[in-house]
Design an enzyme around this catalytic site. Structure first.
Site, short mmCIF file in Angstrom:
data_model
loop_
_atom_site.label_atom_id
_atom_site.label_comp_id
_atom_site.label_asym_id
_atom_site.label_seq_id
_atom_site.Cartn_x
_atom_site.Cartn_y
_atom_site.Cartn_z
N ARG A 48 0.83 -1.21 0.00
CA ARG A 48 0.00 0.00 0.00
C ARG A 48 0.86 1.26 0.00
O ARG A 48 0.38 2.35 -0.27
CB ARG A 48 -0.91 0.00 1.23
CG ARG A 48 -1.83 -1.20 1.31
CD ARG A 48 -2.43 -1.35 2.70
NE ARG A 48 -3.35 -0.28 3.00
CZ ARG A 48 -3.80 -0.02 4.23
NH1 ARG A 48 -3.37 -0.72 5.26
NH2 ARG A 48 -4.66 0.95 4.43
N LYS A 78 -2.49 9.33 5.04
CA LYS A 78 -2.55 8.39 6.15
C LYS A 78 -1.32 7.47 6.14
O LYS A 78 -0.67 7.35 5.09
CB LYS A 78 -3.85 7.58 6.09
CG LYS A 78 -3.98 6.67 4.85
CD LYS A 78 -5.30 5.93 4.87
CE LYS A 78 -5.34 4.86 3.79
NZ LYS A 78 -6.62 4.13 3.79
N HIS A 79 -0.95 6.90 7.30
CA HIS A 79 -1.59 6.92 8.62
C HIS A 79 -0.66 7.68 9.55
O HIS A 79 0.42 7.18 9.84
CB HIS A 79 -1.83 5.53 9.15
CG HIS A 79 -2.58 4.64 8.20
ND1 HIS A 79 -1.96 3.99 7.13
CD2 HIS A 79 -3.90 4.30 8.14
CE1 HIS A 79 -2.86 3.27 6.48
NE2 HIS A 79 -4.04 3.44 7.07
N HIS A 91 -5.23 -3.52 12.96
CA HIS A 91 -6.59 -4.03 13.02
C HIS A 91 -6.72 -5.07 14.13
O HIS A 91 -7.82 -5.30 14.65
CB HIS A 91 -6.99 -4.70 11.69
CG HIS A 91 -7.09 -3.74 10.55
ND1 HIS A 91 -6.00 -3.37 9.79
CD2 HIS A 91 -8.16 -3.08 10.03
CE1 HIS A 91 -6.39 -2.51 8.86
NE2 HIS A 91 -7.69 -2.31 8.98
N ASP A 165 -8.50 6.75 12.21
CA ASP A 165 -8.72 5.47 11.54
C ASP A 165 -9.91 4.82 12.23
O ASP A 165 -10.42 5.32 13.24
CB ASP A 165 -7.47 4.60 11.66
CG ASP A 165 -7.33 3.61 10.50
OD1 ASP A 165 -8.34 3.35 9.82
OD2 ASP A 165 -6.23 3.09 10.29
#
Length: 224
Positions: A48, A78-79, A91, A165
């Protein structure tokens, strides 16, 4: 795009992302990812990112921002302040970044400065702990005033919109209830709360905090 280092492709990536988003009725994109991918054990950022070189990531991120916003969408950097040097997926848990302040200035913050200078409309926080910046290894950046206000606003001069987030992620969810994380995120500097697990409870917590004078009345948006 990161591998090519192409300015033309980075700008086109932002522009086409914006065009496709607008075709769906979306005027806001959660991109680009500015994290410098400098930890090969990173399970969540990896491809990413624009890569492991801070200067290249900064240049291409700024071009993506310019391309997407010129095409009529709001870009989200981000982030913040940098999720690249982690070996835990936020996560599923709270990553701890051990880098010192000098390394952060020279690496992680470089793309964010570039994106802010390019006019990025929003910055999204990271659920990561930063002992060198915050002083402990248990407070996520999302809930840290030193990071979301002191660093982002005061030091980097960001004047756009700060968004968290997703608050359903365990990087902020473990150890904090909905009411506590909601209030702490706002006090830290968030303007928008993304995806609390209990939106009604989050709203009630904000109202209660305003009524007791803990939060100054203002404009806070909750996205379900």
């Amino acid at each position: 795009v990161g591998a090519t280092g192409s300015a033309r492709l980075a700008e086109a990536m932002g522009r086409v992302t914006a065009q496709e988003a607008k075709a769906l009725g979306c005027h806001w994109v959660f991109a680009p990812v500015l994290d410098v991918n400098n930890n090969p054990q990173n399970p969540v950022i990896n491809t990413r990112s624009f890569g492991e070189d801070a200067a290249r990531a900064a240049r291409l991120s700024a071009l993506f921002v310019q391309g997407s916003q010129a095409a009529g969408t709001m870009a989200t950097a981000k982030h913040f302040p940098g999720h690249g040097d982690t070996d835990v997926d936020s996560h599923a848990g709270l990553p701890v970044v051990s880098a010192d302040w000098a390394r952060f200035r020279q690496v992680e913050l470089v793309p964010f400065r570039a994106a802010i200078d390019a006019g990025a409309a929003l910055v999204m926080s990271a659920h990561i702990a930063l002992p060198a910046l915050e002083g402990d290894s248990t407070t996520p950046a999302t809930l840290a005033p030193r990071i979301m206000t002191g660093l982002l606003r005061d030091s980097l001069g960001f004047r756009g919109v700060a968004i968290t987030d997703a608050l359903t992620m365990d990087g902020v969810g473990k150890g904090y209830g909905v009411a506590e994380s909601t209030v702490l995120a706002i006090k830290a500097g968030a303007d928008i709360l993304l995806k609390p697990s209990d939106p009604t409870g989050a709203i009630d917590a904000i109202v209660a905090a305003v009524e007791r004078g803990e939060i100054v009345k203002g404009n806070v948006i909750i996205i379900r």
